[in-house]
Design a protein around this motif. Structure first.
Motif, short mmCIF file in Angstrom:
data_model
loop_
_atom_site.label_atom_id
_atom_site.label_comp_id
_atom_site.label_asym_id
_atom_site.label_seq_id
_atom_site.Cartn_x
_atom_site.Cartn_y
_atom_site.Cartn_z
N ASP A 241 0.46 -1.25 -0.13
CA ASP A 241 -0.03 0.12 0.20
C ASP A 241 0.82 1.04 -0.16
OD1 ASP A 241 0.24 0.51 2.48
OD2 ASP A 241 -1.02 -0.08 3.02
N PHE A 242 -0.26 2.74 -0.36
CA PHE A 242 0.99 3.69 -0.10
C PHE A 242 -0.02 4.39 0.40
CE2 PHE A 242 1.25 7.83 -2.89
CZ PHE A 242 2.00 8.00 -2.91
N MET A 243 1.15 5.32 1.25
CA MET A 243 0.17 6.95 1.70
C MET A 243 1.00 7.75 1.67
SD MET A 243 1.51 5.97 5.44
CE MET A 243 1.18 4.34 6.02
N THR A 244 0.59 8.57 1.95
CA THR A 244 1.00 10.38 2.14
C THR A 244 0.60 11.12 2.64
OG1 THR A 244 -0.81 11.22 0.86
CG2 THR A 244 0.94 10.53 -0.69
N ARG A 245 1.35 11.88 2.63
CA ARG A 245 0.86 12.98 4.42
C ARG A 245 -0.92 13.53 4.02
NH1 ARG A 245 3.66 16.55 6.62
NH2 ARG A 245 5.44 17.28 5.33
N ALA A 246 -1.34 12.85 3.51
CA ALA A 246 -2.74 13.38 3.85
C ALA A 246 -3.47 11.84 4.19
CB ALA A 246 -3.84 13.34 1.72
N SER A 247 -3.07 10.74 3.56
CA SER A 247 -3.80 9.32 4.75
C SER A 247 -2.69 9.38 5.79
CB SER A 247 -3.33 8.37 3.63
OG SER A 247 -2.02 8.83 2.90
N ALA A 248 -1.88 9.33 5.91
CA ALA A 248 -1.04 9.17 7.82
C ALA A 248 -1.94 9.72 8.67
CB ALA A 248 0.45 9.65 7.16
N ARG A 249 -1.85 8.19 9.56
CA ARG A 249 -2.71 8.53 10.95
C ARG A 249 -1.59 8.40 11.73
NH1 ARG A 249 -5.07 11.38 8.14
NH2 ARG A 249 -7.11 10.67 6.85
N ASP A 250 -2.16 9.11 13.26
CA ASP A 250 -1.26 8.85 14.40
C ASP A 250 -1.62 6.94 15.35
OD1 ASP A 250 -2.91 10.19 15.59
OD2 ASP A 250 -1.62 12.23 16.24
N SER A 251 -2.82 7.29 14.81
CA SER A 251 -2.86 6.23 15.37
C SER A 251 -2.27 4.84 15.10
CB SER A 251 -4.89 5.18 15.11
OG SER A 251 -4.72 5.16 13.18
N LYS A 252 -2.35 3.68 16.21
CA LYS A 252 -1.16 2.56 16.25
C LYS A 252 -1.44 1.83 15.14
CE LYS A 252 1.35 2.01 20.58
NZ LYS A 252 1.95 1.43 21.82
N GLN A 253 -0.61 1.16 14.84
CA GLN A 253 -1.07 -0.61 13.48
C GLN A 253 -0.22 -0.86 14.37
OE1 GLN A 253 -0.71 1.54 9.09
NE2 GLN A 253 0.07 3.41 11.18
N THR A 254 -0.67 -3.04 13.66
CA THR A 254 -0.33 -3.11 13.53
C THR A 254 0.02 -5.00 12.26
OG1 THR A 254 0.44 -5.49 15.49
CG2 THR A 254 -1.71 -4.58 15.19
N ALA A 255 0.13 -5.75 12.48
CA ALA A 255 0.30 -7.40 11.40
C ALA A 255 0.68 -7.93 12.38
CB ALA A 255 1.23 -6.08 9.97
N PRO A 256 -0.09 -9.19 11.80
CA PRO A 256 0.79 -10.29 11.83
C PRO A 256 2.16 -10.94 11.37
CG PRO A 256 -1.38 -10.62 11.13
CD PRO A 256 -1.32 -9.09 10.44
N TYR A 257 2.20 -10.07 10.55
CA TYR A 257 3.14 -10.49 9.60
C TYR A 257 4.91 -9.36 9.61
CZ TYR A 257 0.89 -14.48 7.80
OH TYR A 257 -0.22 -15.39 6.83
N PRO A 258 5.26 -9.68 9.42
CA PRO A 258 7.41 -7.92 10.10
C PRO A 258 6.50 -7.14 8.32
CG PRO A 258 7.96 -9.80 9.64
CD PRO A 258 6.90 -10.88 9.14
N THR A 259 6.70 -5.57 8.68
CA THR A 259 5.94 -4.68 7.47
C THR A 259 6.91 -3.89 7.41
OG1 THR A 259 3.76 -4.30 8.72
CG2 THR A 259 4.60 -2.22 8.09
N VAL A 260 7.34 -3.67 6.35
CA VAL A 260 8.79 -2.80 6.20
C VAL A 260 8.05 -1.73 5.35
CG1 VAL A 260 10.40 -2.75 3.63
CG2 VAL A 260 10.09 -5.15 5.26
N LEU A 261 8.77 -0.70 5.75
CA LEU A 261 8.59 0.66 5.36
C LEU A 261 9.26 1.28 4.38
CD1 LEU A 261 7.42 1.90 8.90
CD2 LEU A 261 5.86 1.14 7.11
N MET A 262 8.95 1.58 3.32
CA MET A 262 9.85 2.74 2.14
C MET A 262 9.47 3.90 1.95
SD MET A 262 10.80 -1.11 0.11
CE MET A 262 12.54 -0.44 -0.09
N PRO A 263 10.21 4.79 2.61
CA PRO A 263 9.59 5.92 1.82
C PRO A 263 10.37 6.68 0.23
CG PRO A 263 10.77 6.55 3.90
CD PRO A 263 11.26 4.76 3.76
N VAL A 264 9.19 6.94 -0.09
CA VAL A 264 9.55 7.48 -1.05
C VAL A 264 10.18 9.27 -1.19
CG1 VAL A 264 8.51 8.28 -3.95
CG2 VAL A 264 8.27 6.09 -2.73
N HIS A 265 9.31 10.16 -0.86
CA HIS A 265 9.98 11.56 -0.41
C HIS A 265 9.23 11.74 0.70
CE1 HIS A 265 9.81 13.38 -4.02
NE2 HIS A 265 8.79 12.53 -4.89
N GLY A 266 10.29 12.94 1.60
CA GLY A 266 10.46 13.36 2.71
C GLY A 266 10.90 12.11 3.75
#
Length: 321
Positions: A241-266
C-alpha cells in the motif's frame, strides 16, 4: 524493543552494500556497471559476494538495483512476483523473448508489478545514477533467475559461466565449474514457447501504477497498490500500500507479519513502545510482527511512503483470478 534493537532492522540508503558481480551479465558490455543490493532476504543473486543486510524471513524479499545512465539489466524471468518502484532516475522497462514485445518508461515513485512468465529487462535512460527498489515474492524468491538464452551465450563470451547449481564461475579469475556440475542448460524451445509476449496495451492498465495517481488516491486513507482489491489486482504472497501526508494517521497499527516501510519522498517518524526512528527516502525499515507502531511525516513538504506486508497467499505466478 529498544531503539538499538530496532536499528538492526533498519537499512539506511547510505549504508547499502552493492555487489557488482551478482548476475551472469556482470561482464557483458552495457550491463557491466550495474549494482545489485539485497536488503531483506537473499534474493536471487548468483554471486557469493552478495551482502544480505537483513536475513529475517518476511515471506518476500526486498532488493534494489542501481545503475548509471545507459546501463541495462538483461532479459530474465522469475518464478514468483517481481515488483519495482523507482526511487530515483528515469527508467525504461521492456519485455518479451527479444525485449521488443512492449515497453514503458517510469519516473520517481511509479511502480510496476511485472507479470510472471515473461522475460523482462530494464535500463536507466536518465542523466544520473538511478535506483529502483524491488519486491520479490517468497522467502527464496522462487529459487533463482531464468535467463533468456542469448544472455547466457553473451556472458560466456565475456568469461562468466552459470552452473546448473545456480552459481557463477568467472574464467577471468581462473574459476572452473566444479566436478559434477554442468553449465546451466539453455531454455528449451518448448519452454521458450510458453513465455508470454503481452503488448504494452495489455500490460500498462493491469501492472503499472503512476505516482501522481497514487498520491491522488491516497488523499483520505492509504491506497492498496498491489493486492486482491488493489489498483494492481494480484495475490503474490504480499500486499503493497501507499500513503502520503494526507492519509497518514497517528493511530497505532499492527500486523501478524513483519511490515516493511520504504519512503519515496520526505522524512517519516516511526514510533513504537520503546522508541522511535526517522526514515529518509531510500531507507528500508522492518517492523516486527505484532508490534504496534505509528508512522507519520516528521517535516513539512511532500511526503510519501510504500508499505509492504506478507499475506497468507503462497508466493507464485501472477494472479489471474
Amino acid at each position: 524493543m529498544t531503539p538499538q534493537d530496532m536499528e538492526t532492522r533498519i537499512v539506511r540508503y547510505g549504508d547499502l552494500q552493492p555487489c557488482k558481480t551478482a548476475f551472469i551479465d556482470a561482464h557483458t558490455p552495457g550491463s557491466d556497471q550495474k549494482e545489485n543490493f539485497t536488503i531483506i532476504g537473499g534474493g536471487v543473486s548468483e554471486s557469493p559476494d552478495q551482502h544480505v543486510h537483513i536475513t529475517i524471513p518476511h515471506g518476500f524479499n526486498i532488493g534494489a538495483a542501481g545503475q548509471p545512465p545507459k546501463c541495462r539489466n538483461s532479459l530474465h524471468d522469475h518464478r514468483t512476483a517481481e515488483a519495482f518502484f523507482v526511487l530515483s532516475g528515469r527508467w525504461r522497462f521492456f519485455w518479451g523473448r527479444w525485449g521488443d514485445a512492449g515497453e514503458v518508461i517510469l519516473e520517481k515513485g511509479d511502480i510496476f508489478n511485472i507479470p510472471t512468465g515473461v522475460f523482462r529487462g530494464f535500463e536507466n535512460i536518465g542523466t544520473d545514477y538511478g535506483m529502483i527498489m524491488a519486491i520479490l515474492g517468497g522467502d527464496d524468491a522462487g529459487g533463482g533467475v531464468m535467463w533468456a538464452p542469448q544472455v547466457i551465450e553473451d556472458a560466456k563470451d565475456h568469461g562468466l559461466i552459470l552452473g546448473e547449481n545456480g552459481k557463477l564461475y568467472d574464467s577471468k579469475k581462473q574459476e572452473r565449474l566444479p566436478d559434477g556440475v554442468k553449465p546451466m542448460p539453455l531454455m528449451s524451445d518448448t519452454d521458450l514457447a510458453k513465455r508470454g509476449e503481452p503488448t504494452t496495451a495489455q500490460v500498462l492498465p493491469n501492472h503499472v501504477a503512476r505516482y501522481p495517481d497514487l498520491v491522488a488516491l491516497s488523499d483520505r486513507k492509504p491506497v492498496t497498490v498491489i493486492g486482491e482489491t488493489g489498483v494492481l489486482r494480484d495475490r503474490p504472497g504480499f500486499e503493497v500500500d501507499f500513503m502520503t501526508r494526507a492519509s497518514a494517521r497517528d493511530s497505532k497499527q499492527t500486523a501478524p507479519y513483519p511490515t516493511v516501510l520504504m519512503p519515496v519522498h520526505g522524512y517519516w517518524k516511526v514510533t513504537w513502545d520503546g522508541g522511535s526512528a526517522t526514515l529518509a527516502p531510500g531507507d528500508t525499515m522492518s517492523v516486527p510482527e505484532n508490534l504496534g507502531y505509528t508512522v507519520v511525516p516528521s517535516m513539512t513538504g511532500e511526503a510519501s511512503l510504500y508499505r509492504i506486508v506478507a499475506t497468507e497467499d503462497p508466493a507464485g505466478p501472477t494472479w489471474q483470478g
